[in-house]
Design an enzyme around this catalytic site. Structure first.
Site: not given
Ligand code: G6P
Length: 609
Positions: A2, A27, A75, A101-102, A482, A486, A489, A505, A604
């Site tokens: 927060c 935050r 948050w 905050n915490g 993953e 990274k 993307e 294969h 996002k």
């Molecule tokens: C989007 C984001 C990813 C995330 C995915 C699932 O594609 O860019 O970073 O992994 O959605 O989102 P979620 O909020 O369900 O983890």
């Protein structure tokens, strides 16, 4: 996570607090509030929703004359976003107001004791216990009141405190959550972060762990944990406002990568009690119910799905229950074999991903028990699940996830250990040793983050790649998925992750002189096998970056570059392996001058199918 602010000085406090909070919304933004002090009385304005709602409620604060106040942007962790759960929290008789905050880890115990002594609580938050404890310890000497209160607290906290009986001062306390004191000409501030004070001053005093500060007009006093007054030098901010919002970093992504040790600690530490028992507060499954589970399905999208692939290996190995992992958009349309003997684990950072939410509803309609691992408190997925475990990663702003993914892994480890212990597939001793290893991870990650300069150099060398391949087996393969995402993307380099044994294969036909291959070889059972696959691609001209552990140093001679990782428990390797590859992806994208925090075509939170 927060944001907190406070002001005491010559100017009306409310507009300054609101402006400070607007700089801390990164935050958290579930709710906002301010408390203003005048002799004998504290006035609180607070509201669920974005800061703008509060701003409108108090008309920007222009008409409020008080010159002392504290503020908060939330948050949510304990208790859903609501007016009641918003900060500041008042003590029972309104003598104290607190912003926090915490996480107060022992709040449930403290709350119970206070309730037994007749204290009525208004919110579901952990923070309210701090306000009530201040009233319990209320004395003529405010410093003693604060000291006696914090002595009872376990956890992390940055606190701003007002006392109606002493309205010309603010107390601030810091333990494991950030807090600074701002020194302006017209008054003094407290703040979680520098951007909140920058319009007024560049001069600040960082508080150290355990320190208590008292701000009066024209006087700042700081005491250390032992109660001794400490002289604190005033420092000068050298950053501009936009980089200050990112904590001095160029992008949110690198800031969030660097925050991972703290995010992991925040997710782990409240889940392991003093007796080294796993406390999964959001799981209400009885032992009977756990024993009736015949299969587990992990369902998610994107990186959350990749965390699920790690979860499958781990939970299946530990519990011996069959675990499948599926992409939510596939699961929802494939008539899955799910019934009342199934546990469906849904993973989502945002808690709002449309396909994941639909998969959850599909699972519930078939009678399955749904446990979700979510970062955003009060999100749709959290609200509709039977059991919810929060990853306390704090708000993640960069589209490419890093700290949320890492905390999802951590939560899956804890779920695996917890179920296995309940079912008896792990003994208490085995769990103790795993928990010991788990608690070491935040420090190990700190060490790995020190590899950043080396990875930056390497990334500059490979910045103009057209293709990349990531290979590994079992857990290493799960991380390869993953790591490849990274890089792809944020840098727009075509990249694929392959199970190392599957290369021969088909995909190996793409390997030619100079093809870039990242080989992940940390899982002890398959290291040698993956190293053989690495030799196969080397023989066809590939340039290889190898990730492995120190004890395989001699096997690594074949690679062009090697990153050595600390030895961790074989089940936890994913957590250390992903970090250098997040850094690598980041630095490649940086060298290519990409829009790292907002890659093209992505969002996002994906709330459409
Ligand atoms: C989007 C984001 C990813 C995330 C995915 C699932 O594609 O860019 O970073 O992994 O959605 O989102 P979620 O909020 O369900 O983890």
């Amino acid at each position: 996570m927060c944001g907190i602010v406070g002001y005491i000085g010559k100017k009306p406090a409310a507009p300054l607090l609101l402006h400070g909070l607007s700089k801390l919304e990164y935050r958290g933004y579930d709710s906002a509030g301010i408390a203003l002090a005048q002799p004998g009385h504290l006035t609180v304005y607070k509201s669920v929703g974005r800061l703008q709602v509060l701003f409108d409620q108090v008309s920007g604060g222009e008409e409020l004359p008080q010159t002392v106040g504290i503020g908060h942007t939330r948050w949510a962790t304990h208790g859903k976003p609501s007016d009641e759960n918003s900060h500041p929290h008042l003590s029972l008789h309104g003598r104290f107001a607190v912003v926090h905050n915490g996480i107060i880890e022992n709040y449930a115990q403290l709350k119970k004791e206070l309730q037994e002594n007749g204290v009525a609580f208004r919110s579901e938050t952990d923070t309210e216990v701090v306000a009530q404890l201040l009233e319990k310890h209320d004395s003529e000497d405010m410093l003693r009141t604060v000291q006696n209160t914090v002595k009872e607290l376990v956890g992390s906290y940055a606190l701003g405190i007002l006392n109606a009986a002493q309205p010309d001062e603010i107390f601030a306390v810091r333990r494991a959550s950030p807090l600074i004191v701002g020194v302006a000409r017209h008054g003094y501030f407290i703040a979680s972060d520098i951007p909140a004070i920058l319009p007024h001053t560049r001069r600040f005093i960082p508080l150290a762990d355990g320190e208590i500060a008292r701000l009066r007009r024209g006087e700042i006093t700081v005491w250390d944990e032992a109660g001794k007054v400490v002289e604190k030098p005033v420092q000068e901010v050298t950053w501009d406002i936009s980089s200050a919002e990112k904590g001095g970093y160029k992008h949110f992504m690198i800031k969030e990568i660097m925050e991972q040790p703290d995010a992991l600690a925040a997710t782990i530490s409240p889940r392991i009690n003093d007796k080294n028992e796993i406390v999964l507060d959001g799981i209400h499954l009885t032992e009977e119910e756990l024993k009736s589970i015949r299969r587990i399905a992990i369902v998610a999208c994107g990186s959350a799905y990749h965390a699920g692939v790690v979860g499958k290996y781990l939970i299946e190995k530990l519990t011996r229950i069959p675990v499948e992992v599926d992409i939510a958009s596939e699961f929802r349309y494939r008539d899955p074999l799910i019934d009342k003997h199934s546990l469906v684990i849904i993973i989502s950072q945002s808690g709002e991903t449309a396909d994941t939410l639909a998969a959850l509803r599909e699972a519930k309609a078939r009678g399955a028990r749904v446990l979700s691992v979510v970062n955003v408190v009060g999100s749709s997925i959290a609200a509709e699940s039977d059991d919810v475990l929060y990853t306390w990663a704090g708000p993640e702003i960069s589209v490419a996830t890093t700290k949320a993914y890492s905390t999802q892994l951590t939560m899956l480890y804890l779920i695996g250990f917890y179920i296995a212990e309940k079912l008896g597939t792990l003994t208490r001793e085995e769990v103790l040793s795993l928990l010991h290893e788990l608690k070491r991870l935040p420090d190990q990650l700190r060490g790995i983050l020190g590899l950043a300069p080396q990875l930056k150099q390497l990334a500059q060398r490979y910045a103009y790649l057209e293709h990349a391949f990531f290979i590994g087996r079992n857990l290493d393969y799960a991380v390869a998925l993953e790591a490849s995402l990274k890089l792809k993307e944020i840098s727009y380099i075509h990249s694929e992750a392959y199970a190392a044994g599957e290369l021969k294969h088909g995909t190996i036909s793409l390997i030619e002189d100079g093809t870039f291959v990242v080989a992940l070889a940390c899982s002890p059972d398959t290291v040698e096998k993956t190293l053989s696959n690495m030799k196969e691609v080397k023989a066809r001209g590939a340039e290889v970056l190898l990730l492995t552990t120190e004890e395989h140093r001699q096997l690594a001679e074949e690679a062009d570059h090697t990153i050595y990782l600390p030895r961790v428990h074989p089940l936890l390797t994913a957590s250390v392996e992903i970090v250098p590859l997040q850094l690598f992806g980041y630095y490649v994208a940086l060298a290519r001058r990409c829009d790292i925090d907002k890659p093209r075509n992505l969002a996002k939170s994906v709330t459409v199918e």
